[in-house]
Design an enzyme around this catalytic site. Structure first.
Site, PDB file in Angstrom:
ATOM      1  N   GLY A 150       3.127   0.788   1.288  1.00 27.84           N
ATOM      2  CA  GLY A 150       3.110   0.251   0.406  1.00 27.84           C
ATOM      3  C   GLY A 150       3.006  -1.111   0.641  1.00 27.84           C
ATOM      4  N   LYS A 202      -1.140  -2.553   3.910  1.00 27.15           N
ATOM      5  CA  LYS A 202      -1.272  -3.063   5.021  1.00 27.15           C
ATOM      6  C   LYS A 202      -3.215  -2.876   5.191  1.00 27.15           C
ATOM      7  CE  LYS A 202       0.826  -0.336   7.061  1.00 27.15           C
ATOM      8  NZ  LYS A 202       2.109   0.575   6.252  1.00 27.15           N
ATOM      9  N   THR A 203      -3.322  -1.658   4.509  1.00 25.02           N
ATOM     10  CA  THR A 203      -4.522  -0.905   4.121  1.00 25.02           C
ATOM     11  C   THR A 203      -5.838  -2.185   3.583  1.00 25.02           C
ATOM     12  OG1 THR A 203      -4.208   1.218   4.259  1.00 25.02           O
ATOM     13  CG2 THR A 203      -6.189   1.009   3.859  1.00 25.02           C
ATOM     14  N   SER A 204      -4.596  -2.514   2.287  1.00 29.46           N
ATOM     15  CA  SER A 204      -5.810  -3.524   1.368  1.00 29.46           C
ATOM     16  C   SER A 204      -6.334  -4.794   2.394  1.00 29.46           C
ATOM     17  CB  SER A 204      -5.210  -3.557   0.469  1.00 29.46           C
ATOM     18  OG  SER A 204      -4.848  -1.857  -0.276  1.00 29.46           O
ATOM     19  N   THR A 235       0.721   4.758  -1.813  1.00 34.87           N
ATOM     20  CA  THR A 235       1.572   5.083  -1.063  1.00 34.87           C
ATOM     21  C   THR A 235       3.171   5.671  -1.106  1.00 34.87           C
ATOM     22  OG1 THR A 235      -0.182   3.113   0.619  1.00 34.87           O
ATOM     23  CG2 THR A 235       1.561   4.551   1.464  1.00 34.87           C
TER      24      THR A 235
END
Lengths: 600, 119
Positions: free
Chosen positions: A18, A21-23, A512
């Protein structure tokens, strides 16, 4: 962004679910591709919207992203990788061995360790020089292996037992025994990770004390095993966004309060993080879907719509008081709050405890959060009200250390150095802490037959199934020894009984965290425990704000709250984000009372 | 030389730290196996969670599991014959089976069987 300045070949982003990280990994990959580099983006996010972002179905194969020249992507699903591994082990014997045996094997292979090792196995090939990765200048990962995994792979004792012989003494490395890669490949992968010329680790946090503390621990753990080239990114800083663009924020009480909290957190950032190069990314009003949004993440904020243009239908959702009403009706019982770190389990546990105490019930609140000061102020503020609230505290570090010491001094006493190192590493596994804490808790659980016991943690289904295997064994032993009049109830039996135990899943209204909570629920269901309710905590949609940015984000929460209500939860409640850190009984009471309609 | 096979129960960590308590027998037995191997014994261990096929392919082991369930493990075979079940052998037993005579370490003496002919 400093973390993208002269990056080495491998970039890893790590942080709890949340934080974004992915973004950030996606945005970094796009930015590096824009300067003409060949990039491979590797996502292990179960909520991966990488495919959605780029408008391409990706999956578990390298796929070139036509919309971004130079960029290719790969999605690894650690759960699926673990499943493939389980199938490979269990498949051939499914009809040969008794069903109960097969189920037992599957449970052993369903822990977090198996998933993590299986994911690392998928990584390994990407960290080696091979034809597969030869064309790429940079490989960007939206996750990083934990210190526990890497240390296990570095232990010579671990290798001598497993990978060379393919069998032998087991440890948490067990899952590796069935994987295809060779020792040399794992060693080379670990070497690549520990080489600052090749690998940079980017720690992603939010401007919150708890998250920063957690990131500091990750930093120390990974630095200790050689990942020394580390950068820090503080994502989603409201104050930065407000300064840049959100003119309405200054006048808004909630936005101002969040801004002050962020400042306090950044001012008291743990010492070990102070030396790291740091970047701050402003909170964005939009969800990070679509290429334009991604390009905007690392650059300046886009203008925000005026507040009146943002849909402002008041949120209609049950409040925490309605859940407490139902809990109170039973007159006693165990309430366990479960969720990932940082979602506010301890605060909500305290709020439920105060509400029950206010209603005249004797309550025992037990917290495992060593940083929770709320307990201290709580007893004082309830003094003279006639309410009986007893507060217990279990420090996970102390409990785990005691357990480690006990095991090492008794069971490990006669081991040689290699064996002892392996046992020590097994004892550093996340399971160990969970078991040590749960053992400490189970002493208190027995009280729940007469009073209310509220806990800010709960064991996972996997732990319970493993513990119950031992419980079943104990029952058998008791039976063989003859009837001693001793009735043994395993923790699992008590937790499965909804009359005695209510598990409340706590999450945030973000993608997330909701998925992680759903994962915890599935795990508990495997152990025959149906979580009783969900609480969506720190919701902007349930809060009052005039800040256009916060209102935009509040609108984004709706979809997730709907998903919780309709797909995941049997019953649920939404708790508003508070202006002040809820400390003391009065502020905790605000959490339980009606969220109501924001009066904008 | 006799061939000793040990069929372990399913454990994600054979040190057992994932259970409620670490099984001393397991920790000691791991050390004993290492010792016996160094003294030339032929011993193989199979973990049910990692190599279930080894259990399924061995008729003696498979029928043992069908009859007694996995709770009855470990099972120890010597040259394919069931030698012991439900507990791990002591170092003395291992030594006897493997024919290890000259022992550097002191063997824990079992009350009845050590070197005497009483049983």
């Amino acid at each position: 962004m400093r973390f993208l300045d002269h990056p080495p070949r491998f970039l890893f982003f790590t942080g709890k679910g949340g934080v974004g990280k992915t973004s950030i990994a996606c945005a970094s990959a796009v930015e590096l591709a824009a300067i003409g580099k060949q990039i491979l983006l590797v996502s292990t996010d179960p909520a991966s919207n990488v495919g959605q972002v780029f408008g391409v179905a990706i999956g578990n194969r390298i796929t070139s992203i036509d919309a971004v020249p130079g960029l290719s992507a790969l999605e690894i699903d650690p759960q699926a990788a673990a499943q493939v591994y389980r199938d490979r082990i269990v498949g051939p014997v499914r009809n040969l061995l008794p069903e109960s045996v097969v189920k037992g094997i599957e449970e052993q292979l369903s822990g977090a360790c198996t998933t993590e090792i299986a994911a690392f196995d998928e990584f390994t090939a990407l960290l080696l020089d091979s034809a597969l990765t030869a064309g790429y200048d940079h490989i960007v990962f939206d996750t990083a292996p934990t210190g526990h995994t890497i240390r296990l792979l570095q232990l010579p004792g671990a290798w001598s037992g497993f990978l060379e012989a393919g069998k032998g003494d087991a440890s948490c490395l067990g899952p590796l025994a069935g994987l295809e890669k060779q020792r040399a490949q794992y060693s080379a992968a670990v070497d690549a990770l520990a080489d600052p010329e090749r690998t940079r680790l980017v720690l992603v946090a939010r401007a919150q004390q708890a998250t920063l503390r957690e990131v500091a621990r990750t930093h120390e753990e990974l630095a200790a095993i050689g990942l020394r080239q580390q950068y820090l990114v503080v994502n989603g800083v409201l104050a930065d966004a407000a300064a840049a663009n959100d003119s309405g924020a200054a006048a808004d009480v909630l936005a101002a309060a969040i801004g002050r909290r962020e400042q306090a957190a950044l001012a008291t950032i743990p010492d070990v993080l102070k030396t790291l190069p740091m970047d701050r990314i402003a909170l964005k009003p939009f969800n990070l879907v679509g290429l334009d949004a991604l390009r905007g993440l690392l650059t300046d904020t886009a203008p925000i719509d005026a507040p009146e243009e943002i849909a402002s239908q008041p949120l209609e959702a049950p409040d925490l008081a309605s859940l407490v009403e139902e809990i109170a009706a039973d007159g006693h019982g165990l309430v366990m709050l479960m969720g990932k770190g940082g979602v506010g389990k301890t605060t909500l546990a305290a709020a439920i405890a105060v509400e029950l105490a206010d209603r005249g019930f004797p309550v025992h609140l037990t917290t495992s959060d060593p940083a929770a000061h709320l307990a201290e102020t709580l007893t004082e503020s309830l003094e003279g009200t006639g309410a009986t609230l007893e507060i217990g505290r279990i420090d996970p570090r102390v409990e785990t250390e005691r357990y480690r010491e006990h095991v090492l001094s008794t069971k490990g006493a006669q081991l040689d150095d290699a064996g002892r190192a392996l046992l020590e590493e097994d004892l550093r596994s996340p399971c160990t802490e969970e078991i040590a804490v749960f053992q400490a808790f189970s002493r208190i659980i027995r009280e729940a037959g007469k009073t209310f016991v509220i806990m800010d943690t709960a064991p996972t289904g996997h732990t319970l199934l493993l513990l119950d295997a031992t419980g079943a064994y104990h029952r058998e032993t008791t039976r063989q020894l003859g009837d001693t009049g001793l009735q043994l109830r395993t923790p699992m039996m008590q937790l499965q009984d909804p009359k005695q135990t209510k598990v409340v899943l706590v999450t945030l209204a973000e993608t997330t965290p909701v998925l992680e909570a759903a994962g915890l629920q599935a795990d508990l269901e495997r152990a025959g425990i149906q979580p009783w309710a969900w609480v969506v905590n720190q919701s902007l949609a349930a809060a009052r704000t005039r800040s256009p940015l916060l209102r935009r984000r509040a609108a984004n929460e709706r979809e997730l709250i709907d998903a919780v209500a309709e797909q995941h939860a049997r019953r649920y409640a939404v708790v508003a984000l508070q202006e002040a850190e809820p400390i003391g009984a009065d502020q905790l009471r605000r959490l339980t009372t009606a969220t109501g309609a924001p009066s904008w | 030389m006799k061939y000793i096979q040990v069929f372990d129960p399913a454990l994600c960590c054979s040190t057992g730290v994932c259970g409620v308590d670490v099984d001393q027998a397991l920790v000691s037995f791991s050390a004993d196996v290492e010792w016996a191997k160094q003294n030339g014994a032929r011993i193989e261990r199979y973990n049910l969670a990692q190599e279930p096929l080894a259990f399924a392919e061995n008729v003696a082991v498979r029928s043992f599991l069908e009859r007694s369930g996995q709770e009855a493990l470990p099972l120890i075979l010597i040259d394919g014959e069931v030698a012991l079940a439900g507990r791990y052998p002591t170092r003395a037993e291992l030594a006897r089976w493997a024919g290890i005579l000259a022992v550097a370490d002191p063997i824990p003496v079992t009350p009845c069987c050590s070197g005497s002919s009483c049983c």
